[in-house]
Design a protein around this motif. Structure first.
Motif, short mmCIF file in Angstrom:
data_model
loop_
_atom_site.label_atom_id
_atom_site.label_comp_id
_atom_site.label_asym_id
_atom_site.label_seq_id
_atom_site.Cartn_x
_atom_site.Cartn_y
_atom_site.Cartn_z
N ALA A 1 -9.54 -0.81 7.79
CA ALA A 1 -9.00 -0.36 9.08
C ALA A 1 -7.56 -0.14 9.03
N ARG A 2 -6.96 -1.20 8.35
CA ARG A 2 -5.51 -1.12 8.57
C ARG A 2 -5.08 0.06 7.94
N TYR A 3 -5.43 0.34 6.48
CA TYR A 3 -4.97 1.48 5.74
C TYR A 3 -5.43 2.77 6.18
N SER A 4 -6.38 3.10 7.11
CA SER A 4 -6.83 4.12 7.70
C SER A 4 -6.15 4.30 9.03
N ASP A 22 -0.73 -3.62 14.88
CA ASP A 22 -1.02 -3.79 13.58
C ASP A 22 -0.55 -5.12 13.13
N SER A 23 0.43 -6.02 14.09
CA SER A 23 0.71 -7.14 13.56
C SER A 23 -0.41 -8.24 13.92
N GLU A 24 -1.48 -7.93 14.84
CA GLU A 24 -2.62 -8.67 15.00
C GLU A 24 -3.51 -8.27 13.84
N SER A 84 4.41 1.40 6.34
CA SER A 84 5.26 2.69 6.56
C SER A 84 4.69 3.37 7.87
N LYS A 85 5.55 4.44 8.07
CA LYS A 85 5.09 4.91 9.53
C LYS A 85 4.20 6.20 9.01
N GLY A 86 3.86 6.43 7.72
CA GLY A 86 3.18 7.25 7.56
C GLY A 86 3.91 8.86 7.33
#
Length: 73
Positions: A18-21, A38-40, A68-70
């Motif tokens: 989930a985080r990577y997507s 994202d920190s949670e 990163s911000k992508g």
């Protein structure tokens, strides 16, 4: 709630996917969780890593995240 090692690994993998997507919602079995930031999500991953390490009998000295911000140059 006591979870076994295999369940924790599956949950950690779902969190990482989930985080990577870029998603903020996780559905694991009958449980549905929405993370506000994202920190949670990073904290949930770190907690899973610590619990897995405790069950395996090892210590986690630190968890390093590369974010990163992508944006690509």
């Amino acid at each position: 709630m006591a979870l076994d090692l295999a369940t924790l690994r599956k949950y950690r993998d779902a969190l990482l996917d989930a985080r990577y997507s870029g998603e903020r919602e996780i559905r694991f079995g009958n449980e549905h969780t929405v993370f506000k930031s994202d920190s949670e999500l990073a904290a949930a991953i770190a907690d899973c890593e610590a619990r897995i390490a405790a069950l395996e009998g090892r210590r986690v000295k630190g968890v390093r995240f590369h974010t990163s911000k992508g944006l690509w140059k």
